[in-house]
Design an enzyme around this catalytic site. Sequence first.
Site, PDB file in Angstrom:
ATOM      1  N   GLU A  56      -4.216 128.652  13.383  1.00 51.02           N
ATOM      2  CA  GLU A  56      -5.035 129.225  14.432  1.00 51.02           C
ATOM      3  C   GLU A  56      -5.671 128.156  15.325  1.00 51.02           C
ATOM      4  OE1 GLU A  56      -8.202 131.568  12.971  1.00 51.02           O
ATOM      5  OE2 GLU A  56      -8.772 132.250  14.961  1.00 51.02           O
ATOM      6  N   ASP A  57      -6.143 127.079  14.720  1.00 50.89           N
ATOM      7  CA  ASP A  57      -6.970 126.138  15.470  1.00 50.89           C
ATOM      8  C   ASP A  57      -6.311 124.808  15.816  1.00 50.89           C
ATOM      9  OD1 ASP A  57      -8.855 128.010  15.100  1.00 50.89           O
ATOM     10  OD2 ASP A  57      -9.983 126.923  13.574  1.00 50.89           O
TER      11      ASP A  57
END
Length: 740
Positions: A97-98
């Site tokens: 996600e990051d």
Amino acid sequence: MPDTVEQMPAIDLEAEKEQILRRYRGLLRSVRGERTSENTGLIRKAFNIAMEAHKDQRRKSGEPYIYHPIAVARICAEEIGLGVTSVVAALLHDTVEDTDLTLEDVRDVFGDTVATIIDGLTKISGVNWQTDSMQAENFRKVLLTLAQDVRVILIKLADRLHNMRTLESMSREKQLKIASETLFLYAPLAHRLGLYGIKSELEDLSLRAKEPEVYHDIEHRLKKGETVRRRFISRFILPIRQALEKEDFDFEIKGRPKSIYSIWQKMQTKHVTFDEVYDLFAVRIIVDSKPELEKADCWKVYSIVTDYYQPSPDRLRDWISMPKANGYESLHTTVMSPGGKWVEVQIRSRRMDEVAEMGLAAHYRYKGEEEHVHAMEGMLNKIREMLSDPGSNALDFVQDFKLNLFNDVIMVFTPKGEMRNLPVGATALDFAFDIHSQIGRRCIGAKVNHKLVPLSHPLRNGDQVEVITSRKQQPKAEWLNYVVTASARHKIKQALREQKGKLAIVGKEAVQHKLRAWGAKVNDENVNILADHLLATSATDLYWKIARERFNLETMAPPPVKNGRLVLPKGVRPKDERPLEEIVGEIRGTAGGTLTIGDDVQNMEYKLSPCCHPIPGDDVFGFITPEGIRIHRVNCPNAVQLMSNFAMRIVKARWKGKDSVEFLAGIQFSGIDAVGLVNRITNIISHESNVNMRSISFESKDGIFEGKVMAYVHDAEHLHSLVEKLRSVPEVRSVERIDH
Ligand code: MN
């Protein structure tokens, strides 16, 4: 949660690296089961990849980001009892996600299972908060992934737990939002999965974030009373301990107070003081038994306990013969101690205790994967059933889900002795629909334990229920108020839709007949003109309302007809029907989202909510309704639900400086009655400067009095000083602000 900041302050990087390695080694030690070199290798690989991926990120607190995934992985291993696959997935849970890492990268290195889990975790958090029901939608996603692999939700819980433990560095707004969401979703979810330890820690941390003063007050009082409590417990368990030793039991006895949150909750719901709640605590006896002897041993211990102390006959709970739906097994009894206090005694085996503390994952350890999956089947089936219901919107879904899966279950029986599980609060009508939808539709009442009861009768554990049906019966809209289960509600709605369909045919015929009589063409255009004129939302709505005799075409004057077309003006709606977003935009205006509550309290823009009576100085927020903004206290009983369900309708609010407006506030107090007491209290209140008393009432019974004062005050500080003055009266034992 991607709470990173792009900064690299001057920190001793060498010391930090050492700290990271120390934490990593701590994680390795916490992994249970055999530590093969293959497993250790996998964890090291995941750690190195996560380390590299997050290397430029820091948490809000300024710490290296990698601390977070290491901590989450450790919670998974140590507190939930998960294995290597989960530890690997937890280490990588925020990477896709990051960071630049992709799901394919993860799949290449760790294979399909880990990739699927990471994918699930990424999907859960990859939701934008754009509408009211996003929270609910988010939750539906959580459950969908749960239906795939339960480890997704367990890692998510570990992630949330660590975020809650490190909440301080967040802004106040964010703390409140995360804490509300935790109370609303994650704590109940942990409960349902049987993770009691995590559930109560999540609750405590939420309370600490939402109401720090209350939390620290209870914490302080607990510490103060610890010596007394310890002494009491050791005296209470002494004879039991001796008897158990004589019988050669291997055992452990724990005496723990309730969690801060549960104490607070009891004080709120039962309106009792800290001391009254604090008095109640549980003693737990854990026996180390052979598997085939656990049940017999628990009952033996029960018999020893009740040899010494008188049990309360209606407080025996046997979750050993019939475990709770989440797998909880234990024997609970409440006995009278020599000091005249009721003490709850929980008796269970070591295995049962681990299941109770660590939930499903402990089952896994004891029973192996097959049974573990089997144990979850019932729950997963219910989820699938609800997810496949096309008629439900996400918010309804969450409500139903909470009721069906988070609440405890009661067991009721058919006349033939077949057992059915229903949520607490289920009624005779829920039971009827649970048996069969046709039985439900025709239900006119029931016999519970041979006694006739109405449809809405709530069932209790152990009831035997016989449904009475009639072929003439038809489901009615008010039935929706009688049921609590999602499936019964769904079936009733479906039946109502069918009825509506049948009625629509009747209405359609009436409209066609009338159009002909007026000399107008029978076509969609004319039907729509008539619907618009009568303010029906659609042709079906028009038919339905005519069939239900909401509209009467017979009394309507024949309208003019031009070329077969009706000439009728559109109906005018009596009130503002603009979409909510428009109204919200208008109310919010350009004030940057923060509402300042000041001298213009009478202004129509906002009203102080009657459910929690906010006064200046209270921590408050605004909630947007179509009628304007309602100001609630942050600790309003409705706040959790509002904040987490309707995040987009919350506006920040704060009080403008002091002003001369007075607010009505209530104080409730109780204590020991004494001569002249009423007089003294009345004196205190009326001598307090600027207090304008509206009403005061006293009730005295058997030497105990209870009183209520409603008075006008300026702000929270003012109210507080009044409460303190009342507390200083020796006979007064408790003083509380009235919330509702
Ligand atoms: Mn995370």
